[in-house]
Design an enzyme around this catalytic site. Structure first.
Site, short mmCIF file in Angstrom:
data_model
loop_
_atom_site.label_atom_id
_atom_site.label_comp_id
_atom_site.label_asym_id
_atom_site.label_seq_id
_atom_site.Cartn_x
_atom_site.Cartn_y
_atom_site.Cartn_z
N PRO A 89 -6.66 57.37 -89.14
CA PRO A 89 -5.71 57.92 -90.11
C PRO A 89 -6.34 58.14 -91.48
O PRO A 89 -7.45 57.65 -91.73
CB PRO A 89 -4.63 56.85 -90.22
CG PRO A 89 -5.05 55.71 -89.38
CD PRO A 89 -6.39 55.97 -88.81
N THR A 128 -12.37 62.06 -84.13
CA THR A 128 -13.10 62.59 -85.30
C THR A 128 -13.31 61.48 -86.31
O THR A 128 -12.40 60.74 -86.64
CB THR A 128 -12.29 63.71 -85.96
OG1 THR A 128 -11.90 64.62 -84.95
CG2 THR A 128 -13.11 64.44 -87.00
N LYS A 216 -17.78 68.91 -86.16
CA LYS A 216 -16.36 68.83 -85.84
C LYS A 216 -15.51 69.07 -87.10
O LYS A 216 -14.55 69.86 -87.09
CB LYS A 216 -16.06 67.44 -85.26
CG LYS A 216 -14.61 67.09 -85.09
CD LYS A 216 -13.93 67.90 -84.02
CE LYS A 216 -12.46 67.53 -83.98
NZ LYS A 216 -11.73 68.10 -82.90
N ALA A 218 -16.50 70.62 -89.77
CA ALA A 218 -16.73 72.00 -90.23
C ALA A 218 -15.92 72.99 -89.39
O ALA A 218 -15.31 73.91 -89.93
CB ALA A 218 -18.22 72.33 -90.16
N CYS A 272 -5.12 67.16 -86.89
CA CYS A 272 -6.53 67.31 -87.25
C CYS A 272 -6.81 68.04 -88.56
O CYS A 272 -7.57 67.55 -89.39
CB CYS A 272 -7.25 68.06 -86.13
SG CYS A 272 -7.46 67.07 -84.67
#
Ligand code: UDX
Ligand code: ADP
EC number: 1.1.1.22
Length: 457
Positions: A89, A128, A216, A218, A272
């Site tokens: 988070p 991520t 990822k 970018a 995301c």
């Protein structure tokens, strides 16, 4: 038999592991999670997430080489390859609050891996993470490694919700980043072998760890930037009489630009885009690059502007107030074909309308009333803290009603907002809907009707 364990049975971990199990019958895949209800749902006929095609994949391999369990430690200890797909988070307090990623869940997963492991492990970052996370994880794992060799890989997931299974079956690319040492290269090869079961070799890219982590962030920043670009143009279109769909079509015909991801909308949502851009901004700031940070910040600012612009248009077209008026909202999920509401623009739009004391009637084919009430009661950035269950707000309960039918939601409404591009909304009988809405001529003699629509339709 190679054994894979994935920590985190969420939107990424669940579908990704199900597809690995389907495509690699010679590999045993166990997905573990600390959430008992989530694991029970994965083991039931009603999976915890709605994703087209997922039920079928899970049914084909569950109980054969795909398992869901809460026995996290046992399966981590037994695995050769451990995917970590837990929440990251945005931090709500402390250093970097509102921007940096909160690695609490990642860190506790890494500590647990270090505690229970008795054999060498390949640990794969799937969720991520900020650039250089692998370095921190490596330190935690090797701190007291009892002679165990850990190889950290970055293998970011590029699937989009609603098309997850399709994306996993035919990925544009699979990206694997690893250490440039003989052990690192061996670990990269081991993961490559897994994907090579169904992904053509030329689509499996290998890079160093940092490139994979940054790619990822970018990629998501570039995608979100396209949406903010077309949404910024939509404001200009509305001011000038140009049609944003026509402009986007004409622009996208340039093969250098391409036609995808140019749909103007009420703003992008999902777990995301905003989180990853905030993360990118924070990393730029930490690396003394304020100009680059400000450049990417603008993508989020335009997204926020688009959402508030939408609310302002609704309010201004209804005598500058929606107090006591019924506004029907069709669609609450952040995009079609998912029940996911994380960062959905619908939250900001509804909160904006509620702020002006509207009565809202919501219909979404996949989102429950419980979820909607929770979302509307939640503070910014709290949505990705799974342990954080807020009580539903009494105000929200009073002003918001959720129904299971679009016609019911729009009955007697003064205005209609379509916030998710569900296919079923394209074939509704809008004449019937209009006839059952309030007569808006009484409200605003300047306009025949006030139908606020979403340009994705
Ligand atoms: C995104 C990335 O696409 C994926 O590669 C990454 O792994 C995770 O983040 P996701 O958030 O699941 O995937 O969905 P996506 O299809 O990218 O849509 C994100 C948001 O952008 C949605 O709210 C969608 O409605 C919006 N959007 C998308 C637009 O407003 N216009 C468009 O043209 C496309
Ligand atoms: P994503 O969209 O990235 O998949 P989700 O929030 O859907 O994210 O899923 C993350 C999952 O990780 C949640 O189900 C959460 O319960 C789980 N999780 C978080 N920390 C741990 C942990 N230490 N061990 C096991 N599972 C965890």
């Amino acid at each position: 038999m190679v054994k894979i364990c994935c920590i985190g049975a969420g939107y990424v971990g669940g579908p990704t592991m199900a597809v690995i199990a389907l495509k690699c019958p010679d590999i045993e895949v166990v997905v573990v999670d600390i959430s008992k209800p989530r694991i029970e749902a994965w083991n039931s006929d009603t999976l915890p997430i709605y994703e087209p095609g997922l039920d079928d994949v899970v049914k084909q391999c569950r109980g054969k080489n795909l398992f869901f369990s809460t026995d996290v430690e046992k399966h981590v200890a037994e695995a050769d390859i451990i995917f970590v797909s837990v929440n990251t988070p945005t931090k709500t307090r402390g250093l970097g609050a509102g921007k940096a990623a909160d690695l609490t869940y990642w860190e506790s997963a890494a500590r647990m891996i270090a505690d229970v492991s008795k054999s060498d492990k390949i640990v794969v970052e799937k969720s991520t993470v900020p650039v250089k996370t692998a370095e921190a994880i490596e330190k935690i794992l090797t701190h007291n490694s009892k002679g165990i060799n850990y190889q950290i890989l970055s293998n970011p997931e590029f699937l989009a919700e609603g098309t997850a299974i399709e994306d996993l079956f035919k990925p544009d690319r699979v990206l694997i980043g690893g250490r440039e040492t003989p052990e690192g290269r061996k670990a990269v090869q081991a993961l490559k072998d897994v994907y090579a079961h169904w992904v053509p070799e030329d689509r499996i890219l290998t890079t160093n760890l940092w490139s994979a982590e940054l790619s990822k962030l970018a990629a998501n920043a570039f995608l979100a930037q396209r949406i903010s670009s077309v949404n910024a143009i939509s404001a200009l279109c509305e001011a000038t009489g140009a049609n944003v769909s026509e402009v986007a079509y004409a622009v996208g015909k340039d093969t250098r630009i391409g036609p995808k991801f140019l749909n103007a909308s009420v703003g992008f949502g999902g777990s995301c885009f905003q989180k990853d851009i905030l993360n990118l901004v924070y990393i730029c700031e930490c690396n003394g690059l304020p100009e680059v940070a400000n450049y990417w910040k603008q993508v989020i600012k335009i997204n926020d502007y688009q959402k508030s612009r939408f609310v302002n248009r609704v309010v201004s077209s209804m005598f500058n107030t929606v107090a006591g008026k019924k506004i029907a909202v069709l669609g609450f999920a952040f995009k079609k074909d998912t029940g996911d509401t994380r960062e959905t623009p619908a939250i900001d739009v509804c909160k904006g309308l509620l702020g002006d004391k509207a009565q809202i009637s919501i219909y979404d084919p996949q989102v429950t009333e419980d979820q909607i009430q929770r979302d509307l009661a939640m503070n910014k950035f709290d949505w990705d803290h799974p342990m954080h269950l807020q009580p539903t707000s009494p105000t929200a309960v009073k002003q918001v009603s959720c129904v299971w039918d679009a016609y019911e939601a729009t009955k007697g409404a003064h205005g209609l907002c379509i916030l998710t591009e569900w296919d079923e909304f394209k074939t509704l009988d809008y004449q019937k809907i209009f006839d059952n809405m309030q007569n808006l001529q009484e409200l605003d003699s300047r306009k025949e009707e006030e139908l606020v629509d979403h340009s994705l339709l």
